[in-house]
Design a protein around this motif. Structure first.
Motif, PDB file in Angstrom:
ATOM      1  N   MET A 145       0.865  -1.179   0.000  1.00 46.59           N
ATOM      2  CA  MET A 145       0.000   0.000   0.000  1.00 46.59           C
ATOM      3  C   MET A 145       0.897   1.222   0.000  1.00 46.59           C
ATOM      4  SD  MET A 145      -2.941   1.039   2.758  1.00 46.59           S
ATOM      5  CE  MET A 145      -3.511   2.730   2.969  1.00 46.59           C
ATOM      6  N   CYS A 146       0.478   2.279  -0.700  1.00 45.06           N
ATOM      7  CA  CYS A 146       1.329   3.468  -0.812  1.00 45.06           C
ATOM      8  C   CYS A 146       0.482   4.732  -0.739  1.00 45.06           C
ATOM      9  CB  CYS A 146       2.096   3.425  -2.129  1.00 45.06           C
ATOM     10  SG  CYS A 146       3.269   4.785  -2.368  1.00 45.06           S
ATOM     11  N   TYR A 147       1.040   5.755  -0.093  1.00 50.19           N
ATOM     12  CA  TYR A 147       0.445   7.094  -0.075  1.00 50.19           C
ATOM     13  C   TYR A 147       1.203   7.992  -1.050  1.00 50.19           C
ATOM     14  CZ  TYR A 147      -2.235   6.162   4.190  1.00 50.19           C
ATOM     15  OH  TYR A 147      -3.135   5.661   5.101  1.00 50.19           O
ATOM     16  N   THR A 148       0.491   8.897  -1.696  1.00 54.47           N
ATOM     17  CA  THR A 148       1.135   9.911  -2.525  1.00 54.47           C
ATOM     18  C   THR A 148       0.245  11.144  -2.612  1.00 54.47           C
ATOM     19  OG1 THR A 148       2.057  10.438  -4.698  1.00 54.47           O
ATOM     20  CG2 THR A 148       0.165   8.951  -4.670  1.00 54.47           C
ATOM     21  N   GLY A 149       0.871  12.302  -2.697  1.00 51.42           N
ATOM     22  CA  GLY A 149       0.115  13.534  -2.901  1.00 51.42           C
ATOM     23  C   GLY A 149      -0.248  13.754  -4.352  1.00 51.42           C
ATOM     24  N   TYR A 150       0.383  13.000  -5.255  1.00 48.88           N
ATOM     25  CA  TYR A 150       0.082  13.133  -6.679  1.00 48.88           C
ATOM     26  C   TYR A 150      -1.217  12.413  -7.023  1.00 48.88           C
ATOM     27  CZ  TYR A 150       5.000  14.524  -7.247  1.00 48.88           C
ATOM     28  OH  TYR A 150       6.203  15.166  -7.162  1.00 48.88           O
ATOM     29  N   ARG A 151      -1.932  12.929  -8.021  1.00 46.92           N
ATOM     30  CA  ARG A 151      -3.060  12.215  -8.580  1.00 46.92           C
ATOM     31  C   ARG A 151      -2.537  11.125  -9.505  1.00 46.92           C
ATOM     32  NH1 ARG A 151      -7.536  12.481  -5.632  1.00 46.92           N
ATOM     33  NH2 ARG A 151      -8.420  14.577  -5.463  1.00 46.92           N
ATOM     34  N   ILE A 152      -3.228   9.993  -9.545  1.00 48.30           N
ATOM     35  CA  ILE A 152      -2.777   8.891 -10.372  1.00 48.30           C
ATOM     36  C   ILE A 152      -2.776   9.278 -11.851  1.00 48.30           C
ATOM     37  CG2 ILE A 152      -5.047   7.797 -10.604  1.00 48.30           C
ATOM     38  CD1 ILE A 152      -3.540   5.080 -10.354  1.00 48.30           C
ATOM     39  N   GLU A 153      -3.707  10.128 -12.255  1.00 42.69           N
ATOM     40  CA  GLU A 153      -3.745  10.563 -13.649  1.00 42.69           C
ATOM     41  C   GLU A 153      -2.463  11.319 -14.017  1.00 42.69           C
ATOM     42  OE1 GLU A 153      -7.929  10.110 -12.200  1.00 42.69           O
ATOM     43  OE2 GLU A 153      -6.163  11.153 -11.433  1.00 42.69           O
ATOM     44  N   TYR A 154      -1.967  12.131 -13.073  1.00 38.59           N
ATOM     45  CA  TYR A 154      -0.721  12.865 -13.316  1.00 38.59           C
ATOM     46  C   TYR A 154       0.446  11.898 -13.418  1.00 38.59           C
ATOM     47  CZ  TYR A 154       3.380  15.758 -12.536  1.00 38.59           C
ATOM     48  OH  TYR A 154       4.608  16.357 -12.665  1.00 38.59           O
ATOM     49  N   LEU A 155       0.517  10.936 -12.510  1.00 42.83           N
ATOM     50  CA  LEU A 155       1.633  10.000 -12.523  1.00 42.83           C
ATOM     51  C   LEU A 155       1.656   9.179 -13.806  1.00 42.83           C
ATOM     52  CD1 LEU A 155       1.487   8.775  -8.818  1.00 42.83           C
ATOM     53  CD2 LEU A 155       3.257  10.217  -9.845  1.00 42.83           C
ATOM     54  N   LYS A 156       0.480   8.783 -14.274  1.00 41.45           N
ATOM     55  CA  LYS A 156       0.416   7.966 -15.491  1.00 41.45           C
ATOM     56  C   LYS A 156       0.752   8.757 -16.746  1.00 41.45           C
ATOM     57  CE  LYS A 156      -2.770   4.329 -14.001  1.00 41.45           C
ATOM     58  NZ  LYS A 156      -4.088   3.675 -14.229  1.00 41.45           N
ATOM     59  N   GLY A 215       4.310  11.380 -14.994  1.00 44.37           N
ATOM     60  CA  GLY A 215       5.303  10.840 -14.087  1.00 44.37           C
ATOM     61  C   GLY A 215       6.507  10.311 -14.843  1.00 44.37           C
ATOM     62  N   ASP A 216       7.642  10.184 -14.139  1.00 42.80           N
ATOM     63  CA  ASP A 216       8.823   9.650 -14.797  1.00 42.80           C
ATOM     64  C   ASP A 216       8.747   8.122 -14.855  1.00 42.80           C
ATOM     65  OD1 ASP A 216       9.720   8.641 -12.292  1.00 42.80           O
ATOM     66  OD2 ASP A 216      10.846  10.468 -11.881  1.00 42.80           O
ATOM     67  N   ILE A 217       9.730   7.515 -15.497  1.00 50.36           N
ATOM     68  CA  ILE A 217       9.721   6.071 -15.699  1.00 50.36           C
ATOM     69  C   ILE A 217       9.663   5.324 -14.373  1.00 50.36           C
ATOM     70  CG2 ILE A 217      11.086   4.120 -16.528  1.00 50.36           C
ATOM     71  CD1 ILE A 217      12.119   5.937 -18.758  1.00 50.36           C
ATOM     72  N   ALA A 218      10.434   5.800 -13.382  1.00 47.11           N
ATOM     73  CA  ALA A 218      10.482   5.132 -12.083  1.00 47.11           C
ATOM     74  C   ALA A 218       9.137   5.203 -11.374  1.00 47.11           C
ATOM     75  CB  ALA A 218      11.581   5.747 -11.213  1.00 47.11           C
ATOM     76  N   GLN A 219       8.458   6.347 -11.466  1.00 47.41           N
ATOM     77  CA  GLN A 219       7.155   6.499 -10.822  1.00 47.41           C
ATOM     78  C   GLN A 219       6.107   5.601 -11.470  1.00 47.41           C
ATOM     79  OE1 GLN A 219       6.848  10.741 -11.267  1.00 47.41           O
ATOM     80  NE2 GLN A 219       7.739  11.148  -9.252  1.00 47.41           N
TER      81      GLN A 219
END
Length: 211
Positions: free
Chosen positions: A100-111, A114-118
């Motif tokens: 399980m992970c927390y993030t302040g980013y929206r998943i739409e932004y990460l997808k 986001g960079d390759i690692a994210q």
């Protein structure tokens, strides 16, 4: 070359209020969001905390025989996405633990941005809590602090578990650490909890160390 270290704010196990079942929780160090009312602003500074060998963290997680999974919090885990992917891979080579992970980013932004690692880290996560904490939207929700934050299933691992749960706060766990400080883990259901709790404890000459 894969990273060999992770900058960590704190770690604790077992914790039963930050995800399904009992978990090992790693709070990473470093966050650029600076959400007003954040319960652990001490985790913001990227240069603070402790730099820990990933192999040491893997060994620590695997030594916790009574856990079902790992929760990554912070701080902002996506700032150390490559190191966390390495951590998860090495853990899962030995035990099939949920993540399980927390993030302040929206998943739409990460997808999309986001960079390759994210993007790679997202593929290893079973349950994601995403969105910045907003103090004015504080609510009594399962594992989230404000009602703009979303709890997203990224795999089927916890689908049945979530269907059996009400969307209410899992509460807090309190503990006394080795230096005599009172600590707590979890997401408070009410705003200003830390400030009010610290005020009450200071009247009793007790130092609070939240996680």
């Amino acid at each position: 070359m894969k990273p060999s270290k992770l900058r960590v704010f704190e770690r604790r196990s077992p914790v039963k209020v930050l995800g399904p079942y009992a978990r090992a929780v790693i709070w990473v160090q470093g966050c650029d969001f600076g959400c007003k009312g954040c319960i652990v602003p001490e985790s913001w500074d990227r240069d603070s905390g402790e730099e820990v060998d990933i192999s040491e963290l893997v060994a620590w997680v695997l030594s916790q025989s009574n856990i079902e999974g790992v929760t990554l919090s912070g701080g902002e885990p996506m700032l150390q996405a490559e190191a966390l992917s390495t951590l998860i891979d090495q853990i899962r080579e030995v035990r099939d633990l949920g993540v399980m992970c927390y993030t302040g980013y929206r998943i739409e932004y990460l997808k999309s941005q986001g960079d390759i690692a994210q993007k790679l880290l997202l593929t290893k996560i079973d349950l994601l809590v995403e969105g910045m904490y907003q103090e004015n939207l504080q609510d009594d929700l399962l594992w989230r602090g404000s009602n703009n934050q979303r709890l997203l299933l990224l795999s089927d691992r916890y689908r049945d578990f979530l269907q059996s749960q009400s969307d209410r706060s899992a509460g807090l766990e309190f503990f006394l650490n080795e230096t005599g400080e009172v600590g707590f883990s979890g997401v408070p259901a009410q705003p200003n909890f830390r400030r009010e709790f610290e005020s009450q404890m200071s009247q009793r000459s007790v130092i609070v160390n939240p996680q």
